[in-house]
Scaffold this motif. Sequence first.
Motif, PDB file in Angstrom:
ATOM      1  N   GLN A  81       0.843  -1.309  -0.039  1.00  0.00           N
ATOM      2  CA  GLN A  81       0.152   0.073   0.093  1.00  0.00           C
ATOM      3  C   GLN A  81       0.854   1.135   0.018  1.00  0.00           C
ATOM      4  O   GLN A  81       0.485   2.299  -0.795  1.00  0.00           O
ATOM      5  CB  GLN A  81      -1.052  -0.066   1.209  1.00  0.00           C
ATOM      6  CG  GLN A  81      -2.025  -1.082   1.037  1.00  0.00           C
ATOM      7  CD  GLN A  81      -3.197  -1.024   2.178  1.00  0.00           C
ATOM      8  OE1 GLN A  81      -2.890  -0.776   3.185  1.00  0.00           O
ATOM      9  NE2 GLN A  81      -4.353  -1.715   1.761  1.00  0.00           N
ATOM     10  N   PHE A 111     -11.919  -2.563   1.737  1.00  0.00           N
ATOM     11  CA  PHE A 111     -12.324  -2.556   3.106  1.00  0.00           C
ATOM     12  C   PHE A 111     -13.232  -1.341   3.478  1.00  0.00           C
ATOM     13  O   PHE A 111     -13.339  -0.484   2.664  1.00  0.00           O
ATOM     14  CB  PHE A 111     -10.952  -2.253   3.712  1.00  0.00           C
ATOM     15  CG  PHE A 111      -9.791  -3.098   3.280  1.00  0.00           C
ATOM     16  CD1 PHE A 111     -10.075  -4.410   4.114  1.00  0.00           C
ATOM     17  CD2 PHE A 111      -8.713  -2.688   2.757  1.00  0.00           C
ATOM     18  CE1 PHE A 111      -8.827  -5.259   3.795  1.00  0.00           C
ATOM     19  CE2 PHE A 111      -7.678  -3.722   2.403  1.00  0.00           C
ATOM     20  CZ  PHE A 111      -7.759  -4.923   3.096  1.00  0.00           C
ATOM     21  N   ASP A 113     -14.252   1.742   5.522  1.00  0.00           N
ATOM     22  CA  ASP A 113     -13.199   2.918   6.097  1.00  0.00           C
ATOM     23  C   ASP A 113     -12.871   2.425   7.431  1.00  0.00           C
ATOM     24  O   ASP A 113     -11.698   2.853   7.739  1.00  0.00           O
ATOM     25  CB  ASP A 113     -13.819   4.125   6.000  1.00  0.00           C
ATOM     26  CG  ASP A 113     -14.014   4.623   4.540  1.00  0.00           C
ATOM     27  OD1 ASP A 113     -13.318   3.888   3.832  1.00  0.00           O
ATOM     28  OD2 ASP A 113     -14.553   5.694   4.266  1.00  0.00           O
ATOM     29  N   HIS A 116     -10.135  -0.581   7.436  1.00  0.00           N
ATOM     30  CA  HIS A 116      -9.047  -0.662   6.876  1.00  0.00           C
ATOM     31  C   HIS A 116      -7.633  -1.042   7.855  1.00  0.00           C
ATOM     32  O   HIS A 116      -7.752  -0.224   8.689  1.00  0.00           O
ATOM     33  CB  HIS A 116      -8.846   0.631   6.191  1.00  0.00           C
ATOM     34  CG  HIS A 116      -7.834   0.683   5.072  1.00  0.00           C
ATOM     35  ND1 HIS A 116      -6.445   0.775   5.038  1.00  0.00           N
ATOM     36  CD2 HIS A 116      -7.997   0.539   3.611  1.00  0.00           C
ATOM     37  CE1 HIS A 116      -6.116   0.715   3.853  1.00  0.00           C
ATOM     38  NE2 HIS A 116      -6.943   0.480   2.994  1.00  0.00           N
ATOM     39  N   LEU A 122      -4.845   5.064   4.121  1.00  0.00           N
ATOM     40  CA  LEU A 122      -6.192   5.107   3.563  1.00  0.00           C
ATOM     41  C   LEU A 122      -6.563   6.574   3.307  1.00  0.00           C
ATOM     42  O   LEU A 122      -6.966   7.201   2.250  1.00  0.00           O
ATOM     43  CB  LEU A 122      -7.264   4.535   4.411  1.00  0.00           C
ATOM     44  CG  LEU A 122      -8.747   4.809   4.008  1.00  0.00           C
ATOM     45  CD1 LEU A 122      -8.748   4.442   2.537  1.00  0.00           C
ATOM     46  CD2 LEU A 122      -9.589   4.277   4.939  1.00  0.00           C
TER      47      LEU A 122
END
Length: 188
Positions: A81, A111, A113, A116, A122
């Motif tokens: 990520q 996912f 929120d 996550h 994010l």
Amino acid sequence: KNYMASSAVSPASFLSKAEEYKLAGNDLFQKKEYKKAIIRFSRVRAYTWQPSGEAEQYAGNRSEAAKFTPEERSKLLRLDQIACGNIAQSYLNLGDSRQCIHYCELVIGKFDDDKHPNPDLLVKALSRSAQASLNSLDLDKAKSYINRALTIDPKSTAARSVYRSLQAAFKQYNSEQKKVLSAAFARA
């Protein structure tokens, strides 16, 4: 040496090699060599890829992913990520909003929120997506992204900065619409 092809490679060496490519990508990014940085960050993704779905089904217990502990899988996901986020920022700096959003969506994932695994990443991905949408003049999409980011982390400096830019863009858009409508009704 091709670490990916070697069957005697430990999970720790995968993580180490991925981290090495991430640092090389960060150096290139700092030098504003975004295209080269994208290549390095893509290599990170090659080391952090974990089979899922059909790929995992066909790999069975022979896959490299079967050797990873849940903690190592979590580290791999975070590194992946981070790489996607860095690729997205590179594309944003190059002016390619579409690719930026694509890589941000890989971070945002499937996912909820609040579930996550990396909420800090994010928020960055949502902020970058909002900026890319703003650059593409898709104000509604930018608003959607930035509202999600601020819901998760109302104190995020990046999200608040994009929010202010978005407010200014909406103000300018509304002003232009008033001029267009007043001109249209003045002719009538």
